[in-house]
Design a protein around this motif. Sequence first.
Motif, PDB file in Angstrom:
ATOM      1  N   THR A  37      24.275  63.988  27.272  1.00 18.49           N
ATOM      2  CA  THR A  37      22.885  63.852  26.833  1.00 18.49           C
ATOM      3  C   THR A  37      22.498  62.401  27.040  1.00 18.49           C
ATOM      4  O   THR A  37      23.251  61.497  26.685  1.00 18.49           O
ATOM      5  CB  THR A  37      22.753  64.208  25.337  1.00 18.49           C
ATOM      6  OG1 THR A  37      23.198  65.547  25.154  1.00 18.49           O
ATOM      7  CG2 THR A  37      21.314  64.102  24.848  1.00 18.49           C
ATOM      8  N   VAL A  38      21.342  62.180  27.648  1.00 21.03           N
ATOM      9  CA  VAL A  38      20.878  60.805  27.827  1.00 21.03           C
ATOM     10  C   VAL A  38      20.224  60.353  26.528  1.00 21.03           C
ATOM     11  O   VAL A  38      19.470  61.098  25.897  1.00 21.03           O
ATOM     12  CB  VAL A  38      19.875  60.714  29.005  1.00 21.03           C
ATOM     13  CG1 VAL A  38      19.298  59.308  29.111  1.00 21.03           C
ATOM     14  CG2 VAL A  38      20.561  61.103  30.300  1.00 21.03           C
ATOM     15  N   ASP A  39      20.562  59.134  26.109  1.00 22.52           N
ATOM     16  CA  ASP A  39      20.042  58.589  24.856  1.00 22.52           C
ATOM     17  C   ASP A  39      18.572  58.194  25.019  1.00 22.52           C
ATOM     18  O   ASP A  39      18.254  57.064  25.345  1.00 22.52           O
ATOM     19  CB  ASP A  39      20.896  57.381  24.450  1.00 22.52           C
ATOM     20  CG  ASP A  39      20.302  56.615  23.278  1.00 22.52           C
ATOM     21  OD1 ASP A  39      19.416  57.172  22.597  1.00 22.52           O
ATOM     22  OD2 ASP A  39      20.732  55.472  23.055  1.00 22.52           O
ATOM     23  N   THR A  40      17.706  59.149  24.798  1.00 21.55           N
ATOM     24  CA  THR A  40      16.269  58.860  24.914  1.00 21.55           C
ATOM     25  C   THR A  40      15.733  58.275  23.606  1.00 21.55           C
ATOM     26  O   THR A  40      14.705  57.611  23.608  1.00 21.55           O
ATOM     27  CB  THR A  40      15.474  60.138  25.253  1.00 21.55           C
ATOM     28  OG1 THR A  40      15.811  61.139  24.286  1.00 21.55           O
ATOM     29  CG2 THR A  40      15.808  60.645  26.643  1.00 21.55           C
ATOM     30  N   ASN A  41      16.449  58.535  22.494  1.00 23.03           N
ATOM     31  CA  ASN A  41      15.969  58.024  21.205  1.00 23.03           C
ATOM     32  C   ASN A  41      15.838  56.500  21.206  1.00 23.03           C
ATOM     33  O   ASN A  41      14.825  55.956  20.765  1.00 23.03           O
ATOM     34  CB  ASN A  41      16.936  58.426  20.079  1.00 23.03           C
ATOM     35  CG  ASN A  41      16.810  59.894  19.704  1.00 23.03           C
ATOM     36  OD1 ASN A  41      15.973  60.605  20.244  1.00 23.03           O
ATOM     37  ND2 ASN A  41      17.647  60.351  18.780  1.00 23.03           N
ATOM     38  N   ASP A  58      29.497  65.498  11.891  1.00 23.60           N
ATOM     39  CA  ASP A  58      28.374  64.659  11.470  1.00 23.60           C
ATOM     40  C   ASP A  58      28.867  63.698  10.388  1.00 23.60           C
ATOM     41  O   ASP A  58      29.054  64.081   9.234  1.00 23.60           O
ATOM     42  CB  ASP A  58      27.224  65.548  10.941  1.00 23.60           C
ATOM     43  CG  ASP A  58      26.572  66.321  12.073  1.00 23.60           C
ATOM     44  OD1 ASP A  58      26.137  65.680  13.057  1.00 23.60           O
ATOM     45  OD2 ASP A  58      26.509  67.561  11.972  1.00 23.60           O
ATOM     46  N   PRO A  74      17.625  61.796  11.834  1.00 25.34           N
ATOM     47  CA  PRO A  74      18.302  62.847  12.599  1.00 25.34           C
ATOM     48  C   PRO A  74      18.340  62.491  14.090  1.00 25.34           C
ATOM     49  O   PRO A  74      17.518  61.711  14.563  1.00 25.34           O
ATOM     50  CB  PRO A  74      17.414  64.077  12.400  1.00 25.34           C
ATOM     51  CG  PRO A  74      16.380  63.718  11.407  1.00 25.34           C
ATOM     52  CD  PRO A  74      16.353  62.247  11.251  1.00 25.34           C
ATOM     53  N   SER A  78      22.947  54.701  18.112  1.00 25.29           N
ATOM     54  CA  SER A  78      22.880  56.147  18.354  1.00 25.29           C
ATOM     55  C   SER A  78      24.269  56.724  18.203  1.00 25.29           C
ATOM     56  O   SER A  78      25.242  56.161  18.708  1.00 25.29           O
ATOM     57  CB  SER A  78      22.382  56.432  19.769  1.00 25.29           C
ATOM     58  OG  SER A  78      21.149  55.814  19.967  1.00 25.29           O
ATOM     59  N   VAL A  79      24.341  57.858  17.514  1.00 27.48           N
ATOM     60  CA  VAL A  79      25.643  58.455  17.225  1.00 27.48           C
ATOM     61  C   VAL A  79      25.733  59.848  17.839  1.00 27.48           C
ATOM     62  O   VAL A  79      24.857  60.685  17.625  1.00 27.48           O
ATOM     63  CB  VAL A  79      25.869  58.557  15.695  1.00 27.48           C
ATOM     64  CG1 VAL A  79      27.244  59.154  15.400  1.00 27.48           C
ATOM     65  CG2 VAL A  79      25.720  57.186  15.028  1.00 27.48           C
ATOM     66  N   ILE A 116      23.820  63.262  11.133  1.00 24.55           N
ATOM     67  CA  ILE A 116      23.544  63.619   9.737  1.00 24.55           C
ATOM     68  C   ILE A 116      23.298  65.122   9.585  1.00 24.55           C
ATOM     69  O   ILE A 116      22.653  65.575   8.658  1.00 24.55           O
ATOM     70  CB  ILE A 116      22.376  62.795   9.119  1.00 24.55           C
ATOM     71  CG1 ILE A 116      21.110  62.886   9.970  1.00 24.55           C
ATOM     72  CG2 ILE A 116      22.791  61.346   8.929  1.00 24.55           C
ATOM     73  CD1 ILE A 116      19.879  62.314   9.263  1.00 24.55           C
ATOM     74  N   VAL A 174      18.011  64.801  16.568  1.00 23.10           N
ATOM     75  CA  VAL A 174      17.070  65.649  17.325  1.00 23.10           C
ATOM     76  C   VAL A 174      15.777  64.847  17.566  1.00 23.10           C
ATOM     77  O   VAL A 174      15.106  64.452  16.608  1.00 23.10           O
ATOM     78  CB  VAL A 174      16.732  66.944  16.538  1.00 23.10           C
ATOM     79  CG1 VAL A 174      15.801  67.830  17.340  1.00 23.10           C
ATOM     80  CG2 VAL A 174      18.005  67.677  16.156  1.00 23.10           C
ATOM     81  N   PRO A 175      15.459  64.598  18.836  1.00 19.27           N
ATOM     82  CA  PRO A 175      14.354  63.676  19.132  1.00 19.27           C
ATOM     83  C   PRO A 175      13.044  64.020  18.419  1.00 19.27           C
ATOM     84  O   PRO A 175      12.366  63.131  17.909  1.00 19.27           O
ATOM     85  CB  PRO A 175      14.219  63.778  20.650  1.00 19.27           C
ATOM     86  CG  PRO A 175      15.607  64.090  21.118  1.00 19.27           C
ATOM     87  CD  PRO A 175      16.177  64.994  20.058  1.00 19.27           C
ATOM     88  N   GLY A 233      21.248  60.254  14.522  1.00 16.66           N
ATOM     89  CA  GLY A 233      22.342  61.160  14.841  1.00 16.66           C
ATOM     90  C   GLY A 233      23.438  61.165  13.792  1.00 16.66           C
ATOM     91  O   GLY A 233      23.607  60.217  13.030  1.00 16.66           O
ATOM     92  N   LEU A 291      26.455  61.808  23.651  1.00 10.98           N
ATOM     93  CA  LEU A 291      25.836  60.604  24.227  1.00 10.98           C
ATOM     94  C   LEU A 291      26.871  59.763  24.969  1.00 10.98           C
ATOM     95  O   LEU A 291      26.651  59.342  26.104  1.00 10.98           O
ATOM     96  CB  LEU A 291      25.162  59.764  23.137  1.00 10.98           C
ATOM     97  CG  LEU A 291      24.095  60.480  22.297  1.00 10.98           C
ATOM     98  CD1 LEU A 291      23.625  59.572  21.167  1.00 10.98           C
ATOM     99  CD2 LEU A 291      22.910  60.896  23.157  1.00 10.98           C
TER     100      LEU A 291
HETATM  101  P1  AMP Z   1      22.572  65.264  15.512  1.00 11.09           P
HETATM  102  O1  AMP Z   1      21.509  64.794  14.600  1.00 11.09           O
HETATM  103  O2  AMP Z   1      23.634  64.251  15.741  1.00 11.09           O
HETATM  104  O3  AMP Z   1      23.147  66.575  15.088  1.00 11.09           O
HETATM  105  O4  AMP Z   1      21.906  65.515  16.947  1.00 11.09           O
HETATM  106  C1  AMP Z   1      21.310  66.734  17.279  1.00 11.09           C
HETATM  107  C2  AMP Z   1      20.935  66.829  18.733  1.00 11.09           C
HETATM  108  O5  AMP Z   1      19.939  65.865  19.047  1.00 11.09           O
HETATM  109  C3  AMP Z   1      22.075  66.512  19.707  1.00 11.09           C
HETATM  110  O6  AMP Z   1      22.820  67.627  20.038  1.00 11.09           O
HETATM  111  C4  AMP Z   1      21.356  65.983  20.913  1.00 11.09           C
HETATM  112  O7  AMP Z   1      20.998  67.047  21.767  1.00 11.09           O
HETATM  113  C5  AMP Z   1      20.126  65.359  20.331  1.00 11.09           C
HETATM  114  N1  AMP Z   1      20.284  63.898  20.250  1.00 11.09           N
HETATM  115  C6  AMP Z   1      21.022  63.215  19.337  1.00 11.09           C
HETATM  116  N2  AMP Z   1      20.965  61.901  19.537  1.00 11.09           N
HETATM  117  C7  AMP Z   1      20.142  61.724  20.603  1.00 11.09           C
HETATM  118  C8  AMP Z   1      19.673  60.563  21.294  1.00 11.09           C
HETATM  119  N3  AMP Z   1      20.034  59.330  20.920  1.00 11.09           N
HETATM  120  N4  AMP Z   1      18.849  60.748  22.351  1.00 11.09           N
HETATM  121  C9  AMP Z   1      18.501  62.000  22.725  1.00 11.09           C
HETATM  122  N5  AMP Z   1      18.900  63.117  22.108  1.00 11.09           N
HETATM  123  C10 AMP Z   1      19.721  62.995  21.050  1.00 11.09           C
END
Ligand code: AMP
Length: 429
Positions: free
Chosen positions: A17-21, A75, A150, A7-8, A69, A152-153, A67, A12
């Motif tokens: 933000t809790v890593d729910t992914n 990103d 991505p 997870s990037v 991208i 975004v969950p 995450g 996180l």
């Molecule tokens: P990104 O694709 O890196 O731009 O992430 C977009 C948004 O998704 C972030 O701002 C977080 O709110 C959410 N997000 C990214 N990674 C995770 C993850 N591993 N678990 C939960 N939410 C995440």
Amino acid sequence: MNAIILSVGDELVLGQTVDTNSAWISQQLAAVGCGVLAHVTVADDQAGIERAIRDALPLCDYLIISGGIGPTEDDLTRQALGVVMNQPLELNEHWLRYLEEFFQKRGRSMPPANKIQAMIPRGAKMISNSAGTAAGIDAISGGTRIFVMPGVPKEMKIMFTRDVLPHIAGAGKGAVILSRTLHTFGLGESSVAEKLGDLMNRTRNPSVGTTVANGIVSLRVNARFDSREEAERRLDETADACRVALGDLIFGQNDETLPHVVASLLANPEPETHRARTVSTAESCTGGLLAKMLTDIPGSSRYFKQGWITYSNQSKYERLGVSMEIINIYGAVSENVVESMAANARRLAKSDYALAISGIAGPDGGSATKPVGTVCIALAWADAADKKLSVVEKRTFLFPGDREMIRDRSAKMALTMLRYHLLQTKMPF
Ligand code: AMP
Ligand code: MG
């Protein structure tokens, strides 16, 4: 077959933000028999992402990344992947057109920054994103298949389900990892482990591990087999073996809680009268927590009659008729007092059972003979000869921990005393 989940995101690693992914992806992978070796989390730092990818590649069959991208400067996942794969990023015309149309449909022209979202390392494939602008990446490096999705969950879940999981499930040829959790209360983790013996052998499949949360020691049984049928059968076998080793110490499984289990035992009608059994509570140090647990369950009016919170000596005397003499001689925290509280609560509420709790939750109020954590609990039920009279079982416990823990364990122990009584077995502690 195994995977590492990466997870990037700065948010996180900063704990914002809790890593729910990762948790969600792990559960999906288990369902297709793909074990997860590690969850790795890194910041939006290209060198850090490169290092994490490089470290993971030799270890796993699948590297699942989410995450980093998006279209902004922070990103950096695609750039890092390109460097590790030693491939330049190339423009994917198809996705560029899709992006331009995406913005056109919304009456805007595409910001130049978004062009990067149509770039992927040479030789990799693009995974389209029906829910957003960030397309995914499907690449191979050495023997490892890499999927980038991505962060975004919501977008990640759609892409994973549609374009990632089928590849992994196909390679797994029907393999699954099935899990079941069995819950116990009353003994510590090491005592439970001792009773389980060889069942906890780390090389065993299904494996058995223990975890503790709020005094509940849970066994997690994981079965990893080539077919669902076999995994189900072997999971049942191991769960049965755990039940043999621990007996009634196991009160429930998966989502079942102690109040649920006691509630269903009470609600189960008596063979003679065909009616549910009822309970009332008389609490001092738990301040109504036991009544709360019993009434958390929908439909609790079938078995819960009444509760008293008699915190002061005066209220124990006035509301429950505990004699001042008993309180003065033995103290408010004594088996004599909870015995009287339980018997009188049962009589006043006209319930089949009554539970009473009085203890020292701390941090003050302890003494040499009754330290903080000393809790007396009583359970009253009807005398066989004269149902108006009560038989009372009373016990004194010494619970460790702070005020919140002591109160929680007290209420759970009271439920446990009632549970064993309803099961007609002796408490093993
Ligand atoms: P990104 O694709 O890196 O731009 O992430 C977009 C948004 O998704 C972030 O701002 C977080 O709110 C959410 N997000 C990214 N990674 C995770 C993850 N591993 N678990 C939960 N939410 C995440
Ligand atoms: Mg991000």
